[in-house]
Design a protein around this motif. Structure first.
Motif, PDB file in Angstrom:
ATOM      1  N   ALA A   2      45.059  -1.478  11.234  1.00  0.00           N
ATOM      2  CA  ALA A   2      45.833  -1.211  12.447  1.00  0.00           C
ATOM      3  C   ALA A   2      44.995  -1.429  13.715  1.00  0.00           C
ATOM      4  CB  ALA A   2      46.391   0.217  12.408  1.00  0.00           C
ATOM      5  N   GLY A   3      44.288  -2.532  13.758  1.00  0.00           N
ATOM      6  CA  GLY A   3      43.514  -2.863  14.951  1.00  0.00           C
ATOM      7  C   GLY A   3      42.182  -2.144  15.066  1.00  0.00           C
ATOM      8  N   HIS A   4      41.861  -1.327  14.075  1.00  0.00           N
ATOM      9  CA  HIS A   4      40.587  -0.611  14.067  1.00  0.00           C
ATOM     10  C   HIS A   4      39.660  -1.243  13.033  1.00  0.00           C
ATOM     11  CE1 HIS A   4      43.401   2.373  15.723  1.00  0.00           C
ATOM     12  NE2 HIS A   4      42.360   2.807  16.412  1.00  0.00           N
ATOM     13  N   LEU A   5      38.467  -1.604  13.466  1.00  0.00           N
ATOM     14  CA  LEU A   5      37.440  -2.074  12.537  1.00  0.00           C
ATOM     15  C   LEU A   5      36.640  -0.858  12.068  1.00  0.00           C
ATOM     16  CD1 LEU A   5      35.885  -4.345  11.114  1.00  0.00           C
ATOM     17  CD2 LEU A   5      34.409  -4.456  13.137  1.00  0.00           C
ATOM     18  N   LEU A   6      36.764  -0.547  10.785  1.00  0.00           N
ATOM     19  CA  LEU A   6      36.105   0.632  10.222  1.00  0.00           C
ATOM     20  C   LEU A   6      34.839   0.203   9.489  1.00  0.00           C
ATOM     21  CD1 LEU A   6      39.256   2.353   8.611  1.00  0.00           C
ATOM     22  CD2 LEU A   6      38.462   2.465  10.990  1.00  0.00           C
ATOM     23  N   ARG A  40      30.900  -8.579  19.985  1.00  0.00           N
ATOM     24  CA  ARG A  40      30.477  -9.610  19.035  1.00  0.00           C
ATOM     25  C   ARG A  40      30.931  -9.263  17.614  1.00  0.00           C
ATOM     26  NH1 ARG A  40      25.200 -11.036  17.082  1.00  0.00           N
ATOM     27  NH2 ARG A  40      24.206  -9.384  18.292  1.00  0.00           N
ATOM     28  N   LEU A  41      30.705  -8.018  17.212  1.00  0.00           N
ATOM     29  CA  LEU A  41      31.113  -7.610  15.858  1.00  0.00           C
ATOM     30  C   LEU A  41      32.640  -7.620  15.729  1.00  0.00           C
ATOM     31  CD1 LEU A  41      29.955  -6.777  13.129  1.00  0.00           C
ATOM     32  CD2 LEU A  41      30.083  -4.390  13.857  1.00  0.00           C
ATOM     33  N   LEU A  42      33.326  -7.120  16.765  1.00  0.00           N
ATOM     34  CA  LEU A  42      34.795  -7.125  16.739  1.00  0.00           C
ATOM     35  C   LEU A  42      35.327  -8.553  16.737  1.00  0.00           C
ATOM     36  CD1 LEU A  42      35.394  -4.214  19.278  1.00  0.00           C
ATOM     37  CD2 LEU A  42      36.159  -4.205  16.894  1.00  0.00           C
ATOM     38  N   GLY A  43      34.663  -9.428  17.481  1.00  0.00           N
ATOM     39  CA  GLY A  43      35.092 -10.815  17.529  1.00  0.00           C
ATOM     40  C   GLY A  43      34.985 -11.497  16.171  1.00  0.00           C
ATOM     41  N   ALA A  44      33.935 -11.167  15.433  1.00  0.00           N
ATOM     42  CA  ALA A  44      33.713 -11.808  14.138  1.00  0.00           C
ATOM     43  C   ALA A  44      34.557 -11.177  13.032  1.00  0.00           C
ATOM     44  CB  ALA A  44      32.234 -11.720  13.769  1.00  0.00           C
ATOM     45  N   LEU A  45      34.714  -9.856  13.068  1.00  0.00           N
ATOM     46  CA  LEU A  45      35.369  -9.155  11.957  1.00  0.00           C
ATOM     47  C   LEU A  45      36.817  -8.775  12.271  1.00  0.00           C
ATOM     48  CD1 LEU A  45      32.483  -9.174  10.884  1.00  0.00           C
ATOM     49  CD2 LEU A  45      32.758  -6.803  10.195  1.00  0.00           C
ATOM     50  N   GLY A  46      37.166  -8.755  13.574  1.00  0.00           N
ATOM     51  CA  GLY A  46      38.532  -8.416  13.963  1.00  0.00           C
ATOM     52  C   GLY A  46      38.646  -6.989  14.466  1.00  0.00           C
ATOM     53  N   GLY A  47      39.793  -6.714  15.109  1.00  0.00           N
ATOM     54  CA  GLY A  47      40.039  -5.373  15.622  1.00  0.00           C
ATOM     55  C   GLY A  47      39.723  -5.268  17.094  1.00  0.00           C
ATOM     56  N   THR A  48      40.273  -4.231  17.712  1.00  0.00           N
ATOM     57  CA  THR A  48      40.024  -3.991  19.129  1.00  0.00           C
ATOM     58  C   THR A  48      39.156  -2.761  19.357  1.00  0.00           C
ATOM     59  OG1 THR A  48      42.120  -2.798  19.245  1.00  0.00           O
ATOM     60  CG2 THR A  48      42.144  -5.098  19.929  1.00  0.00           C
ATOM     61  N   THR A  49      39.106  -1.867  18.365  1.00  0.00           N
ATOM     62  CA  THR A  49      38.251  -0.681  18.452  1.00  0.00           C
ATOM     63  C   THR A  49      37.415  -0.587  17.192  1.00  0.00           C
ATOM     64  OG1 THR A  49      39.903   0.529  19.741  1.00  0.00           O
ATOM     65  CG2 THR A  49      38.209   1.835  18.664  1.00  0.00           C
ATOM     66  N   LEU A  50      36.117  -0.376  17.377  1.00  0.00           N
ATOM     67  CA  LEU A  50      35.195  -0.239  16.250  1.00  0.00           C
ATOM     68  C   LEU A  50      34.986   1.258  15.991  1.00  0.00           C
ATOM     69  CD1 LEU A  50      31.967  -2.378  16.051  1.00  0.00           C
ATOM     70  CD2 LEU A  50      32.039  -0.052  15.171  1.00  0.00           C
ATOM     71  N   VAL A  51      35.168   1.700  14.755  1.00  0.00           N
ATOM     72  CA  VAL A  51      35.033   3.118  14.406  1.00  0.00           C
ATOM     73  C   VAL A  51      33.910   3.253  13.383  1.00  0.00           C
ATOM     74  CG1 VAL A  51      36.225   5.173  13.569  1.00  0.00           C
ATOM     75  CG2 VAL A  51      37.517   3.383  14.761  1.00  0.00           C
ATOM     76  N   VAL A  92      34.127   1.494  21.207  1.00  0.00           N
ATOM     77  CA  VAL A  92      33.545   2.080  19.989  1.00  0.00           C
ATOM     78  C   VAL A  92      33.830   3.576  19.928  1.00  0.00           C
ATOM     79  CG1 VAL A  92      31.400   2.413  18.675  1.00  0.00           C
ATOM     80  CG2 VAL A  92      31.702   0.341  20.055  1.00  0.00           C
ATOM     81  N   LEU A  93      34.150   4.043  18.725  1.00  0.00           N
ATOM     82  CA  LEU A  93      34.407   5.457  18.494  1.00  0.00           C
ATOM     83  C   LEU A  93      33.444   5.962  17.419  1.00  0.00           C
ATOM     84  CD1 LEU A  93      36.555   7.559  19.486  1.00  0.00           C
ATOM     85  CD2 LEU A  93      37.848   7.017  17.411  1.00  0.00           C
ATOM     86  N   ALA A  94      32.610   6.931  17.771  1.00  0.00           N
ATOM     87  CA  ALA A  94      31.679   7.549  16.825  1.00  0.00           C
ATOM     88  C   ALA A  94      32.314   8.830  16.292  1.00  0.00           C
ATOM     89  CB  ALA A  94      30.346   7.860  17.505  1.00  0.00           C
ATOM     90  N   VAL A  95      32.445   8.938  14.962  1.00  0.00           N
ATOM     91  CA  VAL A  95      33.143  10.094  14.381  1.00  0.00           C
ATOM     92  C   VAL A  95      32.249  10.955  13.488  1.00  0.00           C
ATOM     93  CG1 VAL A  95      35.364   8.889  14.497  1.00  0.00           C
ATOM     94  CG2 VAL A  95      34.042   8.835  12.361  1.00  0.00           C
ATOM     95  N   GLY A  96      30.947  10.661  13.458  1.00  0.00           N
ATOM     96  CA  GLY A  96      30.025  11.453  12.640  1.00  0.00           C
ATOM     97  C   GLY A  96      29.696  12.761  13.334  1.00  0.00           C
ATOM     98  N   GLY A  97      30.297  13.852  12.888  1.00  0.00           N
ATOM     99  CA  GLY A  97      30.129  15.145  13.551  1.00  0.00           C
ATOM    100  C   GLY A  97      28.885  15.900  13.126  1.00  0.00           C
ATOM    101  N   LEU A 100      33.333  10.635  19.828  1.00  0.00           N
ATOM    102  CA  LEU A 100      32.814  10.129  21.092  1.00  0.00           C
ATOM    103  C   LEU A 100      33.205   8.655  21.255  1.00  0.00           C
ATOM    104  CD1 LEU A 100      30.866  10.552  23.565  1.00  0.00           C
ATOM    105  CD2 LEU A 100      29.075   9.594  22.099  1.00  0.00           C
ATOM    106  N   ARG A 101      33.904   8.372  22.343  1.00  0.00           N
ATOM    107  CA  ARG A 101      34.226   6.977  22.648  1.00  0.00           C
ATOM    108  C   ARG A 101      33.202   6.471  23.650  1.00  0.00           C
ATOM    109  NH1 ARG A 101      38.567   3.596  21.830  1.00  0.00           N
ATOM    110  NH2 ARG A 101      39.838   5.218  20.884  1.00  0.00           N
ATOM    111  N   TYR A 102      32.624   5.297  23.382  1.00  0.00           N
ATOM    112  CA  TYR A 102      31.587   4.761  24.265  1.00  0.00           C
ATOM    113  C   TYR A 102      31.619   3.244  24.217  1.00  0.00           C
ATOM    114  CZ  TYR A 102      28.616   4.057  20.107  1.00  0.00           C
ATOM    115  OH  TYR A 102      28.104   3.639  18.912  1.00  0.00           O
ATOM    116  N   ALA A 103      30.602   2.606  24.771  1.00  0.00           N
ATOM    117  CA  ALA A 103      30.524   1.139  24.840  1.00  0.00           C
ATOM    118  C   ALA A 103      31.775   0.579  25.534  1.00  0.00           C
ATOM    119  CB  ALA A 103      30.320   0.528  23.458  1.00  0.00           C
TER     120      ALA A 103
END
Ligand SMILES: [Mn+2]
Length: 285
Positions: free
Chosen positions: A165-169, A227-238, A266-271, A259-262
């Motif tokens: 769903a547009g998220h690169l996991l 760059r990573l999103l461009g190669a692998l796809g998606g609009t948000t990297l998680v 990019v979304l960092a979810v490691g709590g 945390l959303r950054y960059a």
């Protein structure tokens, strides 16, 4: 019996509830990362969101849940977490839901210790081979003793990346996934090949790539994410791996949300549940 009779005597609803396949719109999508052997906390956070019942069985219906790796090490029951994930995957699939699991660097470390033990590895700086490295990075001997062929088989089938769903996991916050290939399928195929390899040199390189971090921070971060999103796809990297507690400077008691950054890419979810933080079960849609 009274409850059953009462239920039967209720009038039928005016309009039938939508059937699974015909229901409009995609089902909710959740992610969770870095459980690190914290099985009780894992069950508790899923229970809190209604994704499992009090017995730990899937109760999320058609919900999609992706786990972003690092099931083992640094906590008391990594193998128990793997067993929960495998069971939940089957239970969710049986009712039209989905539980997916990505490979984390700690699964790679655990398998390297299992496969190679203390054998010397050319180019590896660590004493006592992969086993020594695994132990120094949170490996629990209790997990290695219980690691059965079925667990090994499960780990060797995990993908390293997924586009949902547009998220690169992915597990790790690194552009080094591009060294495996350009595209999710190519990356996962190369990771599968590495997991099947008997070559210690391949595993050394594999471990180095998977443990890398920090690509999306700082001034160059947004471009690296693009760059990573461009190669692998998606609009948000998680991603998980680098924790809000240790790597993003958030006090454990202040960990409440990802945390959303960059530049928002990019979304960092490691709590950092293993660092006094918490598991951040995050709804993406
Ligand atoms: Mn990790």
């Amino acid at each position: 019996m009274a409850a059953l009779l009462a239920a039967r005597s209720m009038p039928p609803p005016a309009t039938p509830p939508p059937a699974g396949p015909a229901s409009p719109g995609p089902s909710p999508l959740f992610v969770l990362s870095d459980v690190h052997g914290h099985r009780d906390e894992f069950r508790a956070v899923l229970l809190g969101a209604g994704l499992v019942d009090r017995a730990g069985r899937w109760a999320g219906g058609a919900v999609r849940l992706w786990l972003l790796g690092d099931y083992v090490d640094r906590g008391p029951d990594g193998i128990g977490v793997i067993e929960d994930v495998r069971r939940l995957t089957a239970e969710a699939a049986a009712v039209g839901g989905f539980v997916g699991a990505l490979l984390g660097n700690h699964e790679v470390r655990l398998l390297s210790a299992y496969r190679f033990g203390t054998a010397p590895v050319p180019g590896l700086e660590e004493p006592d081979g992969f086993l020594g490295g695994w132990l120094r990075h949170g490996g629990r001997e209790h997990d290695l003793r219980r690691l059965a062929p079925a667990h090994v088989e499960w780990i060797t089938r995990l993908p390293a990346a997924a586009l949902v769903a547009g998220h690169l996991l992915v597990h790790s916050d690194t552009v080094r996934y591009l060294e495996f290939g350009a595209g999710v399928e190519a990356v996962n195929a190369a990771v599968s090949a590495a997991l099947a390899s008997q070559d210690a040199g391949v595993w050394r390189e594999f471990t180095d790539r998977m443990r890398a971090r920090g690509s999306f921070r700082g001034a160059e971060g947004p471009a690296a994410a693009a760059r990573l999103l461009g190669a692998l796809g998606g609009t948000t990297l998680v991603h998980g791996h680098s924790t809000l507690t240790r790597h993003y400077g958030i006090a454990p008691e202040d960990v409440r949300e990802p945390l959303r950054y960059a530049d928002g890419r990019v979304l960092a979810v490691g709590g950092g549940v293993h660092e006094g933080g918490r598991l951040l079960l995050t709804r993406l849609r």
